[in-house]
Design an enzyme around this catalytic site. Structure first.
Site, PDB file in Angstrom:
ATOM      1  N   ASP A   1       0.855  -1.095   0.099  1.00 22.38           N
ATOM      2  CA  ASP A   1       0.122   0.218   0.147  1.00 22.38           C
ATOM      3  C   ASP A   1       0.949   1.182   0.057  1.00 22.38           C
ATOM      4  O   ASP A   1       1.764   1.456   0.773  1.00 22.38           O
ATOM      5  CB  ASP A   1      -0.880  -0.104   1.243  1.00 22.38           C
ATOM      6  CG  ASP A   1      -2.071   1.000   1.039  1.00 22.38           C
ATOM      7  OD1 ASP A   1      -1.964   2.014   0.288  1.00 22.38           O
ATOM      8  OD2 ASP A   1      -2.920   0.761   2.241  1.00 22.38           O
TER       9      ASP A   1
ATOM     10  N   GLY B   1      -5.264   3.486  -7.818  1.00 29.26           N
ATOM     11  CA  GLY B   1      -5.691   3.731  -9.332  1.00 29.26           C
ATOM     12  C   GLY B   1      -4.678   4.893 -10.120  1.00 29.26           C
ATOM     13  O   GLY B   1      -4.796   5.099 -11.057  1.00 29.26           O
TER      14      GLY B   1
ATOM     15  N   ASP C   1     -10.710   3.660  -1.256  1.00 33.98           N
ATOM     16  CA  ASP C   1     -11.385   2.834  -0.356  1.00 33.98           C
ATOM     17  C   ASP C   1     -12.943   2.666  -0.725  1.00 33.98           C
ATOM     18  O   ASP C   1     -13.468   3.631  -0.897  1.00 33.98           O
ATOM     19  CB  ASP C   1     -11.180   2.914   1.300  1.00 33.98           C
ATOM     20  CG  ASP C   1      -9.603   2.883   1.492  1.00 33.98           C
ATOM     21  OD1 ASP C   1      -8.777   2.694   0.489  1.00 33.98           O
ATOM     22  OD2 ASP C   1      -9.389   2.817   2.618  1.00 33.98           O
TER      23      ASP C   1
HETATM   24  C1  GAL Z   1      -5.761   1.997   2.820  1.00 30.21           C
HETATM   25  C2  GAL Z   1      -6.191   0.892   2.036  1.00 30.21           C
HETATM   26  C3  GAL Z   1      -7.010   0.128   2.899  1.00 30.21           C
HETATM   27  C4  GAL Z   1      -6.393  -0.402   3.940  1.00 30.21           C
HETATM   28  C5  GAL Z   1      -5.673   0.844   4.745  1.00 30.21           C
HETATM   29  C6  GAL Z   1      -5.019   0.320   5.909  1.00 30.21           C
HETATM   30  O1  GAL Z   1      -4.862   2.876   2.133  1.00 30.21           O
HETATM   31  O2  GAL Z   1      -6.583   1.418   0.770  1.00 30.21           O
HETATM   32  O3  GAL Z   1      -7.552  -1.030   2.129  1.00 30.21           O
HETATM   33  O4  GAL Z   1      -5.425  -1.379   3.761  1.00 30.21           O
HETATM   34  O5  GAL Z   1      -5.014   1.503   4.035  1.00 30.21           O
HETATM   35  O6  GAL Z   1      -4.287   1.255   6.709  1.00 30.21           O
END
Ligand code: GAL
Length: 666
Positions: free
Chosen positions: A404, A446, A467
């Site tokens: 991420d 994306g 999200d």
């Molecule tokens: C976001 C991600 C989520 C989750 C979260 C955890 O950036 O899109 O799906 O993983 O971080 O902190």
């Protein structure tokens, strides 16, 4: 006498009328009825759970939400006055946030804030609402684009002319569950992926998924050298050293009969030949995840029977690593040991034993990190330790990595393509040194049209959007927004419109049932299946209700998602709120989703008031649009029944926000 009584009568009247009138605070209402673009609305707190604050001014009361957000209030002509302070919450990190607040009543905009930016002072609304039947409190992104952000309605309250219960004010959406999936028979039936990829020499685990009465025995004929099957539980394990395509016959047998099915094992460079199916901790537990909850999820995956339908991965999301910026003793510590290997926090005392536990159930374990110094929730991530992290994941027995972007924003020079690609290629390189198949999930929302280059940097899947949250606006925008991405999906490479928002979700210790209606949940699962999306359940598996379980265990729906051809559906029709999506399947038939999305292409704020829900639409599917002419057969996939032979055209009634999911053959 008269003169004496008149003031008395007047003051009595005032007392009676003021005792009848009533103040209702927005934060007293059932906010689950609020549509929200991200997260969950919060009473007396911002959307992220902080004290409400606009332009430096703090507020005790109000509601924190996130654009686009709507709340419909049924005033029934009993409203007198509405007041609130509105603005962008100070917690927003997005400096270019710009949103607009509207109060819409009787299809007219009664008040609008104009564009509001981060740090702007709160704007005060004071509005006469006498005679208004319904109002909508709306926050949109401003016209200048996509800068939807954290939005607060502070000190928001309604003065009513007569007492009314807060529950009467809120338009609750019906979530009456109805089950379509028939119960599986007691006869053995093999489900799950029909094709499975593994790299030569790497550990192999494929569990035969089968429904039917237990006890059941399993067998596999023509397994390649190096693999064996455990006849009691159907787990195929070992390693294959020789590249090639192996056709294996799987067998499941019980006292009532026998089921056989072919499995193609492809030993080569590609893995994730069908979209990964499993569970991820984020949409239910967020940072409240721990070892015990992960084990409980693995247990529930088996005891609920999900495993018999091909569900496999148990994925830990953020918050398993060390966090230094915290007072929480469970999370604190040294992020890494002297050789740079990552430490877990105290919620995860032994990752290897957790992974052994998950594997012993025939399931696989996933983990989460990011290319920056910190994860999104502020825990240690992989920046400059990619090799050690990949090696450690291999040693622990990790099968899936979600990677991420988050704090890599501080490292990247800019948002150019080379900068966007770089950190993902670095981790790919590290994973390639590990003798284990680890599905690689890119998460960067994306940016830079990742679908165009996700495969090039070695991803098996890539998130295409921000999200998801459990509202129609979020789910439908993300799901139907996949139109056009279909050329980039294929075996080993999948577009990822984020995890499923069905069942008990909540992003923390407090869970709530998905705010999607039943029709919307059928749309969600049908659409994700047509899109060949990864299917990651985001709810508490130990609290699966019948409706959710049936939604997740329809083998004909799952078969569409897992079809070996690996095609993603295309949208072939989009008019008047009706959409038709078509996915080619390996056997020459087509999976077709007919969706009644409704007129959600809202053009003006007043359009948001069109809450009028035409309950059904009739959608026509011309055979020619599928490239078929003459007669064709139609199967209702959710109900698992043949609807018969049709010529030229098939008409079907679809509920508002719902779907008819069909399989059509010549
Ligand atoms: C976001 C991600 C989520 C989750 C979260 C955890 O950036 O899109 O799906 O993983 O971080 O902190």
């Amino acid at each position: 006498m008269k003169q004496l009584f008149l003031p008395l009568i007047i003051s009595l009247f005032c007392v009676i009328s003021s005792s009848l009138s009533q103040t209702i605070w927005l934060d007293e209402l059932d906010l689950s009825a609020m549509e929200i673009g991200w997260g969950s609305p919060n009473a007396k707190k911002s959307v992220d759970g902080n004290p409400l604050s606009i332009g430096g001014q703090k507020f005790e009361r109000g509601v924190g939400t996130h654009a686009v957000s709507t709340l419909l209030l049924k005033l029934d002509g009993k409203g007198k006055h509405f007041s609130a302070f509105v603005g962008v919450d100070d917690e927003t990190e997005n400096e270019i946030a710009s949103i607009e607040f509207f109060v819409v009543g009787n299809k007219r905009v009664l008040w609008q804030s104009g564009v509001m930016k981060a740090k702007d002072s709160a704007k005060y609304i004071s509005l006469d609402i006498i005679g208004i039947k319904q109002i909508v409190l709306l926050v949109t992104g401003s016209d200048d684009g996509i800068n939807y952000d954290h939005a607060d309605w502070c000190d928001a309250k309604l003065e009513m002319t007569e007492p009314i219960s807060p529950t009467q004010l809120v338009e609750k959406r019906s979530v009456e569950p109805y089950i379509l999936t028939p119960q599986p028979s007691d006869m053995p039936k093999i489900n799950g992926a029909k094709v499975f990829g593994v790299r030569p020499g790497n550990p192999f685990l494929y569990t035969v998924a089968a429904t039917g009465k237990r006890p059941m025995t399993f067998d596999a004929i023509n397994l390649p050298n190096g693999l064996t099957i455990d006849k009691a539980n159907g787990q195929i394990t070992g390693t294959v050293n020789v590249k090639g395509e192996y056709k294996v016959t799987l067998i499941a047998q019980n006292e009532l009969g026998k089921s056989e099915r072919e499995l193609r094992i492809s030993v080569g460079e590609k893995i994730a030949l069908t979209p990964p199916m499993g569970w991820n901790s984020w949409n239910c537990w967020a940072c409240a995840v721990d070892d015990e909850k992960v084990r409980a999820s693995a247990d529930a995956m088996v005891s609920s029977g999900l495993v018999n339908h091909g569900w496999t991965y148990i994925n830990i999301d953020d918050c398993w690593e060390i966090k230094t910026e915290t007072d929480d003793a469970m999370l604190k510590g040294e992020p890494r040991d002297g050789r740079g290997f990552i430490n877990t926090n105290k919620k995860f005392p032994d990752m290897k034993s957790l992974s052994d536990y998950v594997h012993s159930k025939g399931l696989k374990l996933g983990i989460y990190s990011g290319p920056g110094p910190l994860t999104c929730a502020g825990f240690a991530a992989s920046y400059e330790y990619e090799l050690q992290d990949a090696q450690r994941y291999g040693e622990w027995g990790i099968d899936y990595l979600k990677y991420d972007w988050c704090s890599y924003s501080q490292i990247a020079k800019d948002r150019s393509l080379p900068e966007l690609k770089k950190p993902y290629a670095v981790m790919r390189n590290a994973l390639d040194k590990v003798p284990r198949d680890i599905v690689y999930s890119l998460c960067q929302y994306g940016m830079g049209d990742v679908w165009e280059w996700g495969e090039e940097v070695g991803g098996n899947l890539w998130r295409t959007t921000g999200d998801i949250t459990d509202t129609w606006s979020s789910m439908s925008k993300i799901g139907f927004g996949e139109a056009g991405h279909e050329p980039f999906a294929k075996p080993g490479s999948w577009n990822d419109p984020d995890m499923l928002v069905v069942g008990q979700v909540g992003w923390g210790p407090q869970l709530h049932p998905s705010r999607l209606t039943s029709d919307e949940q059928y749309t969600h699962i049908s659409l994700w299946s047509l899109l060949a999306s990864p299917l990651l359940i985001g709810c508490d598996l130990s609290r699966l209700d019948d409706f959710t379980l049936n939604l997740l265990t329809n083998d004909e729906v799952i078969e569409i998602n897992q079809d070996p051809l690996g095609k993603q559906a295309s949208r072939i029709f989009n008019q008047n709120g009706n959409q038709i999506w078509v996915k080619e399947l390996e056997d020459g038939s087509k999976a077709v989703g007919l969706f009644y999305v409704g007129d959600d292409e809202k053009k003006t704020p007043a359009d948001y008031f069109e809450w009028e829900r035409k309950s059904k639409a009739t959608i026509s599917l011309p055979a020619s649009s599928l490239g078929f002419n003459g007669r064709f057969t139609v199967r209702d996939v959710w109900r698992q029944i043949d609807l018969g032979m049709f010529e030229e055209q098939f008409d079907v009634e679809v509920p508002w926000h719902g779907v008819a999911l069909l399989r059509i053959s010549k």
